[in-house]
Design an enzyme around this catalytic site. Sequence first.
Site, mmCIF file in Angstrom:
data_model
loop_
_atom_site.group_PDB
_atom_site.id
_atom_site.type_symbol
_atom_site.label_atom_id
_atom_site.label_comp_id
_atom_site.label_asym_id
_atom_site.label_seq_id
_atom_site.Cartn_x
_atom_site.Cartn_y
_atom_site.Cartn_z
ATOM 1 N N LYS A 122 28.432 36.526 18.180
ATOM 2 C CA LYS A 122 28.882 36.806 16.813
ATOM 3 C C LYS A 122 30.202 36.131 16.484
ATOM 4 O O LYS A 122 30.454 35.798 15.334
ATOM 5 C CB LYS A 122 29.026 38.321 16.597
ATOM 6 C CG LYS A 122 27.707 39.042 16.454
ATOM 7 C CD LYS A 122 27.929 40.433 15.885
ATOM 8 C CE LYS A 122 26.641 41.210 15.763
ATOM 9 N NZ LYS A 122 26.871 42.594 15.367
ATOM 10 N N LYS A 206 15.978 35.274 18.143
ATOM 11 C CA LYS A 206 15.646 36.627 17.698
ATOM 12 C C LYS A 206 15.580 36.670 16.162
ATOM 13 O O LYS A 206 16.330 35.961 15.489
ATOM 14 C CB LYS A 206 16.750 37.499 18.300
ATOM 15 C CG LYS A 206 17.076 38.756 17.685
ATOM 16 C CD LYS A 206 18.211 39.423 18.433
ATOM 17 C CE LYS A 206 19.463 39.396 17.579
ATOM 18 N NZ LYS A 206 20.490 40.344 17.927
ATOM 19 N N LYS A 209 19.171 39.195 10.564
ATOM 20 C CA LYS A 209 19.637 39.162 9.178
ATOM 21 C C LYS A 209 20.478 37.934 8.922
ATOM 22 O O LYS A 209 20.615 37.494 7.791
ATOM 23 C CB LYS A 209 20.590 40.327 8.866
ATOM 24 C CG LYS A 209 20.196 41.653 9.300
ATOM 25 C CD LYS A 209 21.260 42.702 8.906
ATOM 26 C CE LYS A 209 20.888 43.962 9.638
ATOM 27 N NZ LYS A 209 21.615 45.127 9.464
#
Length: 345
Positions: A122, A206, A209
């Site tokens: 992230k 994966k 969003k």
Amino acid sequence: MTDHPPSPYAGPPRVFSGVQPSGALHLGNYLGALVKFVALQDQMECLFCVVDLHAITAWQDPAALAAQTREIAAAYVAAGVDPKKAIIFPQSAVREHADLAWILNCVARLGWLDRMTQFKEKSGKHKERASVGLYTYPVLQAADILLYKATHVPVGEDQKQHLELTRDIAAKFNHDFGAPGFFPLTEPLIEGPGARVMSLRDGLAKMSKSDPSDQSRINLTDDADAIAGKIRRAKTDPAPLPETVEGLKDRPEADNLVGLFAALSGQTKARVLETRGGQGFGAFKPALADLMVETLAPVTQNMRRLMADPAEIDRILADGSERARAIAAPILAETRKIVGYWPGS
Ligand code: AMP
Ligand code: TRP
């Protein structure tokens, strides 16, 4: 991480899980989390949180955050979570989360957090620009779980490392403060074909969003046409479906679509291949799209209906907050006592 001896914890079983209000939900969230929530609510006491404290570890528009929080709550209910049985609440409504997170920040070790792969993903190339909150995010997650002494946590596979960390933090707290069995060593509930839903454009990434391509995911708000189109365009290889699960090896896209069919129809991948092995994607994809529409349409409809009545969602969240606080407050009070805070605080 560390292997711990069996936990001497003797409290009642309890489920906790959370979803961030940081964007529209997708099929991965539905199969990896929501479907499991619905199944568990009849088996144990359950708390399903909308984790807005976690969401703000990355920038969230303050004008949109409350609506996003209501939307996740609506998705829980639309998927079949019964607010009379399970406790549905926003994390920010129970201040005890932040209070316990601080204590656990002082138990967790830097070296443990340095190993967290999700922070690395992230924060990307510019780690020094990530918020400090994003770094300690997994400690807040441990606080969410331990604040209720939750014994079981249903999540997708991407949360496995965070749950191992939760166990390490619980064990270190119990050990350091001489309180064996105070916090449980929580069990993750991850298994099943829906635990790791992959992107429709890349079977090795994966479903997420944050993927810039909307074609990579099925959103819970997609209508039947959008779903059918995305499945039709989903990446595949030219070979027909194999007869056995071993035949899916090195075919990540085929594996993902078979896994989706299995998860949506409540079967194993092996069972799906028993009936569909040999079929080409020209036939399999429409069958998968139909099944997906059939499953998601009622959820989407319920969600729209609920979102049209924010007052009803607010009632559910207010009631859930009160019930959550009633469990959390005595556990936090005991924790503060164990730590040795001034008794008048
Ligand atoms: P998040 O949207 O990151 O707050 O995730 C909410 C829940 O959905 C967590 O339990 C995640 O593990 C799960 N989840 C997210 N993405 C996926 C995916 N692609 N496949 C399966 N589960 C997922
Ligand atoms: N980190 C989880 C996710 O992104 C969300 C979360 C926060 C959570 N606190 C939790 C999940 C506690 C389970 C239990 O998916």
